[in-house]
Design an enzyme around this catalytic site. Sequence first.
Site, PDB file in Angstrom:
ATOM      1  CB  CYS A 195      -0.935  -0.014   1.208  1.00 41.69           C
ATOM      2  SG  CYS A 195      -1.991   1.439   1.293  1.00 41.69           S
TER       3      CYS A 195
ATOM      4  CB  CYS B 288      -0.538   2.463   4.037  1.00 48.05           C
ATOM      5  SG  CYS B 288      -2.043   1.811   3.321  1.00 48.05           S
ATOM      6  CG  ASP B 289       3.253   1.094   4.466  1.00 46.51           C
ATOM      7  OD1 ASP B 289       2.846   1.592   5.531  1.00 46.51           O
ATOM      8  OD2 ASP B 289       3.052  -0.086   4.141  1.00 46.51           O
TER       9      ASP B 289
END
Length: 314
Positions: free
Chosen positions: A136, A139-140
């Site tokens: 992701c 997200c990261d």
Amino acid sequence: MENEKVKVLIIGSGPAGYTAAIYAARAGLKPVLYTGAQPGGQLTITNDVENFPGYPDGINGPQMMMDLQKQAERFGTKVNFGLVTAVDFSGYPHKVTVDEKYVIEAESIIIATGATAKYLGIPSEQKYANQGVSACAVCDGFFYRGKDVAVVGAGDSAAEEATYLANLCPKVHLIVRRGEMRASKIMQQRVENTHNIEIHWNSETDEILGDDSGVTGVRLYNNVSKEKKVISVSGFFLAIGHKPNTDIFAGKLDMDESGYVLVKPGTTKTNVEGVFAVGDVADKVYRQAITAAGTGCMGALDAEKFLVSKEVSV
Ligand code: NDP
């Protein structure tokens, strides 16, 4: 043994399931939630969550899920560890089998079983999970700002993740296994017009390389020239698709061609009365914790309304 009877049965324990539980419990519906095989869902395999509003310093994924569980239990949700193995929507109340053993009769069901990111299936992927390997970018990606990264995939997700990362990273290597991309034309053009994305055509990931600090590079195999080469990166992002966790609903609910549950637009209603779908299981576009939580709330409100209308019509 008599079947257990519940008003609201929630299947799944990610942000969508727990948010549905919080709302249903606060409405006095005494929800029962089954966690599934991976309690807490996808967030338990992430590091810090920095984009969920309300946590100015971020929060670690597993902690967030424990907090959500506590919050759901505080209002009376019964959280059970167990896997739903079969459903029967042919009559009413609906019947749900847990762990292939016992049957629950549910007046309403909120499906929050999520989706699972697909992985390549090479050992180094697991070895460096959370140490440079991620599924992701939204997200990261932030953790890799200022560093070179690689994205594998050639669909809309890969195109989107590569362009997203190109805003944060000096260089993004896009690893495409064929000589063309599957992504929509407009997304491909966006990739091609982004100066710091380099596309490696006909390339497969032979191995993710690393040391104690995490990922340091990727060895690519060109399936046309048969040559191998190493690129230096600190992050390796998978964008080869997700699989919605809907096997047990096959033939029981309307789904799209990829297996995502179809809901009536603007609601969480499936084609079966009293069955609602929330979170990633019905969302292949946004797939964020906050959007999952939002639809979880919608699911509980839809279920509550459904139960009230049932009582009125009895
Ligand atoms: P897709 O299934 O569309 O694409 C998966 C990609 O991964 C394909 O290009 C495929 O390659 C590649 N791939 C699969 N397995 C491997 C492997 N083992 N090694 C290397 N590459 C592999 O998944 P997406 O997640 O991209 O998209 C899912 C759906 O969501 C689509 O309908 C998409 O349009 C939609 N979507 C829409 C967005 C938007 O509109 N903003 C954003 C994201 C997704 P190959 O082409 O060779 O099969």
